[in-house]
Design a protein around this motif. Structure first.
Motif, PDB file in Angstrom:
ATOM      1  N   LYS A  12       0.826  -1.206   0.000  1.00  0.00           N
ATOM      2  CA  LYS A  12       0.000   0.000   0.000  1.00  0.00           C
ATOM      3  C   LYS A  12       0.862   1.257   0.000  1.00  0.00           C
ATOM      4  O   LYS A  12       0.521   2.254  -0.633  1.00  0.00           O
ATOM      5  CB  LYS A  12      -0.937  -0.009   1.214  1.00  0.00           C
ATOM      6  CG  LYS A  12      -2.042  -1.045   1.129  1.00  0.00           C
ATOM      7  CD  LYS A  12      -2.931  -0.989   2.358  1.00  0.00           C
ATOM      8  CE  LYS A  12      -4.051  -2.024   2.272  1.00  0.00           C
ATOM      9  NZ  LYS A  12      -4.918  -2.003   3.474  1.00  0.00           N
ATOM     10  N   GLY A  13       1.981   1.201   0.732  1.00  0.00           N
ATOM     11  CA  GLY A  13       2.878   2.356   0.760  1.00  0.00           C
ATOM     12  C   GLY A  13       3.467   2.655  -0.610  1.00  0.00           C
ATOM     13  O   GLY A  13       3.519   3.815  -1.039  1.00  0.00           O
ATOM     14  N   VAL A  14       3.892   1.612  -1.299  1.00  0.00           N
ATOM     15  CA  VAL A  14       4.458   1.788  -2.638  1.00  0.00           C
ATOM     16  C   VAL A  14       3.391   2.295  -3.608  1.00  0.00           C
ATOM     17  O   VAL A  14       3.651   3.180  -4.431  1.00  0.00           O
ATOM     18  CB  VAL A  14       5.072   0.469  -3.138  1.00  0.00           C
ATOM     19  CG1 VAL A  14       5.499   0.592  -4.587  1.00  0.00           C
ATOM     20  CG2 VAL A  14       6.255   0.073  -2.267  1.00  0.00           C
ATOM     21  N   GLN A  15       2.184   1.739  -3.508  1.00  0.00           N
ATOM     22  CA  GLN A  15       1.093   2.196  -4.374  1.00  0.00           C
ATOM     23  C   GLN A  15       0.745   3.650  -4.099  1.00  0.00           C
ATOM     24  O   GLN A  15       0.434   4.409  -5.019  1.00  0.00           O
ATOM     25  CB  GLN A  15      -0.132   1.302  -4.169  1.00  0.00           C
ATOM     26  CG  GLN A  15       0.032  -0.104  -4.717  1.00  0.00           C
ATOM     27  CD  GLN A  15      -1.150  -0.985  -4.397  1.00  0.00           C
ATOM     28  OE1 GLN A  15      -2.010  -0.645  -3.582  1.00  0.00           O
ATOM     29  NE2 GLN A  15      -1.213  -2.157  -5.030  1.00  0.00           N
ATOM     30  N   PHE A  16       0.809   4.046  -2.830  1.00  0.00           N
ATOM     31  CA  PHE A  16       0.538   5.438  -2.458  1.00  0.00           C
ATOM     32  C   PHE A  16       1.566   6.369  -3.086  1.00  0.00           C
ATOM     33  O   PHE A  16       1.219   7.406  -3.665  1.00  0.00           O
ATOM     34  CB  PHE A  16       0.555   5.560  -0.931  1.00  0.00           C
ATOM     35  CG  PHE A  16       0.348   6.956  -0.412  1.00  0.00           C
ATOM     36  CD1 PHE A  16      -0.868   7.586  -0.546  1.00  0.00           C
ATOM     37  CD2 PHE A  16       1.384   7.633   0.223  1.00  0.00           C
ATOM     38  CE1 PHE A  16      -1.068   8.873  -0.057  1.00  0.00           C
ATOM     39  CE2 PHE A  16       1.204   8.914   0.709  1.00  0.00           C
ATOM     40  CZ  PHE A  16      -0.028   9.536   0.573  1.00  0.00           C
ATOM     41  N   ALA A  19       1.007   6.561  -6.871  1.00  0.00           N
ATOM     42  CA  ALA A  19      -0.165   7.362  -7.236  1.00  0.00           C
ATOM     43  C   ALA A  19       0.105   8.850  -7.096  1.00  0.00           C
ATOM     44  O   ALA A  19      -0.401   9.664  -7.880  1.00  0.00           O
ATOM     45  CB  ALA A  19      -1.353   6.965  -6.360  1.00  0.00           C
ATOM     46  N   ILE A  20       0.926   9.236  -6.117  1.00  0.00           N
ATOM     47  CA  ILE A  20       1.251  10.654  -5.919  1.00  0.00           C
ATOM     48  C   ILE A  20       2.197  11.153  -6.992  1.00  0.00           C
ATOM     49  O   ILE A  20       2.002  12.232  -7.574  1.00  0.00           O
ATOM     50  CB  ILE A  20       1.872  10.874  -4.524  1.00  0.00           C
ATOM     51  CG1 ILE A  20       0.819  10.661  -3.435  1.00  0.00           C
ATOM     52  CG2 ILE A  20       2.462  12.283  -4.411  1.00  0.00           C
ATOM     53  CD1 ILE A  20       1.391  10.759  -2.035  1.00  0.00           C
ATOM     54  N   THR A  75      -2.011  16.063  -6.038  1.00  0.00           N
ATOM     55  CA  THR A  75      -2.047  14.617  -6.277  1.00  0.00           C
ATOM     56  C   THR A  75      -2.251  13.849  -4.971  1.00  0.00           C
ATOM     57  O   THR A  75      -2.961  12.843  -4.944  1.00  0.00           O
ATOM     58  CB  THR A  75      -0.754  14.141  -6.960  1.00  0.00           C
ATOM     59  OG1 THR A  75       0.385  14.528  -6.169  1.00  0.00           O
ATOM     60  CG2 THR A  75      -0.614  14.747  -8.343  1.00  0.00           C
ATOM     61  N   SER A  76      -1.644  14.321  -3.873  1.00  0.00           N
ATOM     62  CA  SER A  76      -1.828  13.651  -2.583  1.00  0.00           C
ATOM     63  C   SER A  76      -3.278  13.733  -2.132  1.00  0.00           C
ATOM     64  O   SER A  76      -3.835  12.761  -1.612  1.00  0.00           O
ATOM     65  CB  SER A  76      -0.919  14.285  -1.521  1.00  0.00           C
ATOM     66  OG  SER A  76       0.435  14.175  -1.868  1.00  0.00           O
ATOM     67  N   SER A 212      10.012   0.065  -7.662  1.00  0.00           N
ATOM     68  CA  SER A 212      10.827   1.004  -8.443  1.00  0.00           C
ATOM     69  C   SER A 212      10.283   2.423  -8.349  1.00  0.00           C
ATOM     70  O   SER A 212      11.049   3.396  -8.354  1.00  0.00           O
ATOM     71  CB  SER A 212      10.891   0.556  -9.904  1.00  0.00           C
ATOM     72  OG  SER A 212       9.583   0.439 -10.444  1.00  0.00           O
ATOM     73  N   THR A 213       8.951   2.564  -8.249  1.00  0.00           N
ATOM     74  CA  THR A 213       8.368   3.906  -8.165  1.00  0.00           C
ATOM     75  C   THR A 213       8.684   4.583  -6.842  1.00  0.00           C
ATOM     76  O   THR A 213       8.538   5.797  -6.721  1.00  0.00           O
ATOM     77  CB  THR A 213       6.842   3.840  -8.337  1.00  0.00           C
ATOM     78  OG1 THR A 213       6.325   2.857  -7.422  1.00  0.00           O
ATOM     79  CG2 THR A 213       6.459   3.449  -9.744  1.00  0.00           C
TER      80      THR A 213
END
Length: 249
Positions: A12-16, A19-20, A75-76, A212-213
């Motif tokens: 979830k942290g990486v996806q967050f 997404a930002i 974006t956040s 990677s993001t």
């Protein structure tokens, strides 16, 4: 079983983060191309730095980094589904030159001296502020009568989030960003070849476990603070190596 499956919070942290920074990276590429084109024009003497056209375009390529917190606030807020206008207002307040002047001259709030922190071109402080805004708004909407929420939720959110950001989240965010950048730059100073070789070799693993993001904040912070970055170069080395192996096969 991959890392993301074993650690849902990590996923979830990486996806967050993705997404930002996903939409912001596209703009970063655009201004990067503009900067590159302007550099070519001055190198080939097609444009002089004193030329007004060059100066206007160079200002356009720099404004993204100066007001980076505003982009990240938007974006956040979209990711967290909180009020984007309140988030952008917080970011605009943090990057306005008058605040920088006040902090430089040891301004006080509620009788306490504010930390002298610069917010232009920063990444983490505004993200921390919007995360706090999400929880503050959620709490206010739970306890305030619905009839007054439209007016008082943004007002009370600002009065709570801004002091906490100025006293705590801003300095912590900048300290963390400087620590990550300093650690990476020190590794590069020891041996750029070894550092970039290690990073290039790890990129396929980063991509496989979808982290990677997570390097996007470091890339943007490097460019905003130093004006250059080598992480993307390492990624390019990795991609060309993979392309070479595929061609060989």
């Amino acid at each position: 079983m991959d890392v993301a499956t074993k650690h849902p919070l990590f996923e979830k942290g990486v996806q967050f983060i993705a997404a930002i920074f996903g939409p912001v990276v596209n703009v970063l590429c655009a201004v990067g191309l503009l900067k590159g084109a302007l550099t070519i024009c001055t190198t080939l003497h097609w444009l002089a730095p004193s030329n007004s056209t060059y100066q206007v375009l160079w200002l356009l390529s720099n404004v993204f980094f100066s007001f980076l917190p505003i982009f990240l606030a938007f974006t956040s807020a979209k990711v967290l589904k909180t009020n984007p206008f309140t988030a952008v207002l917080i970011a605009a307040f943090l990057v306005q030159p008058q605040l920088t002047t006040l902090l430089t001259h040891h301004a006080t709030l509620f009788g306490v001296t504010l930390p002298n922190t610069r917010y232009e071109s920063t990444v983490l402080p505004i993200i921390f502020a919007v995360i706090l805004l999400y929880f503050v708004e959620s709490g206010l909407k739970r306890y305030l009568p619905e009839v007054i929420q439209a007016m008082f939720v943004p007002l009370l959110s600002l009065l709570i989030v801004l002091p906490v950001t100025l006293f705590l989240l801003g300095p912590i965010g900048n300290l963390l960003a400087k620590g990550v950048t300093l650690g990476y730059n020190n590794t590069m100073a020891i041996s750029p070849i070894i550092a970039m070789a290690i990073l290039s070799g790890l990129f396929p693993a980063f991509i496989m476990v979808e982290i990677s993001t997570a390097l996007a904040p470091v890339v943007i912070n490097n460019i905003a603070v130093k004006g250059d970055d080598t992480i993307l170069i390492s990624l390019g080395i990795c991609l060309f190596s993979l392309a070479g192996m595929s061609l060989a096969v």
